[in-house]
Write an enzyme that holds these catalytic residues in place. Sequence first.
Site, mmCIF file in Angstrom:
data_model
loop_
_atom_site.group_PDB
_atom_site.id
_atom_site.type_symbol
_atom_site.label_atom_id
_atom_site.label_comp_id
_atom_site.label_asym_id
_atom_site.label_seq_id
_atom_site.Cartn_x
_atom_site.Cartn_y
_atom_site.Cartn_z
ATOM 1 N N GLY A 60 0.440 -1.447 -0.174
ATOM 2 C CA GLY A 60 0.025 -0.138 0.275
ATOM 3 C C GLY A 60 0.971 1.171 0.020
ATOM 4 O O GLY A 60 0.652 2.153 -0.703
ATOM 5 N N THR B 45 2.451 1.429 -3.292
ATOM 6 C CA THR B 45 0.493 1.777 -5.282
ATOM 7 C C THR B 45 -0.251 1.538 -4.988
ATOM 8 O O THR B 45 -1.550 1.368 -6.133
ATOM 9 C CB THR B 45 1.098 0.279 -5.726
ATOM 10 O OG1 THR B 45 0.712 -1.229 -5.285
ATOM 11 C CG2 THR B 45 2.818 -0.101 -5.883
ATOM 12 N N GLU C 292 1.299 -12.798 2.863
ATOM 13 C CA GLU C 292 0.431 -13.213 1.652
ATOM 14 C C GLU C 292 0.842 -14.264 0.133
ATOM 15 O O GLU C 292 0.370 -14.757 -0.294
ATOM 16 C CB GLU C 292 -0.662 -12.145 0.995
ATOM 17 C CG GLU C 292 -1.750 -11.160 1.387
ATOM 18 C CD GLU C 292 -1.697 -9.739 0.693
ATOM 19 O OE1 GLU C 292 -2.325 -8.951 1.427
ATOM 20 O OE2 GLU C 292 -1.274 -9.409 0.079
#
Length: 163
Positions: free
Chosen positions: A29, A32, A95
């Site tokens: 975050g 981008t 992730e």
Amino acid sequence: MASSSSSFPSSSISSTSKWTYDVFLSFSGEDTRNTATDFIYYALVEKGINTFKDDQKLEKGKTIKPELLRAIKESKFAIVILSENYAFSTWCLDELVEIIDCETKKEITVFPIFYNVDPSDVRKQIGTFSLVKHEKHFKEKVETWKAALSHVADLAGYHVKNR
């Protein structure tokens, strides 16, 4: 990105499909969220592609939220936007491990975007992709993160340079 929308299936997912989302966006975050990620997100949504984009601020060093893991598992595709600060985020790295795990099981297709970073830096974990900064506090995860970064860097993807 709009010209490549034909690479994605129609957004109408049948009720018997195991996918809740067509696309899961993984991104830093800090780098981008309000630029490339938003552009990609809105372009996909405009084409009717059901896209998961986490808009929550994630605390560094905390365990990845179960909702994010579920969203990854319930997505047909993952777009991983590898940017300068991606590897600084333990959230992003966790992730990525989940995404790569699903990809190796043939449960998700991954499209990496190397955004102002060199894919070889990701592959070799050098520069901003060095994980030395995490070795003290996350020793047990570093090897898994390295393997995931190497794997994603070996996938065919897009290399975007804006500088």
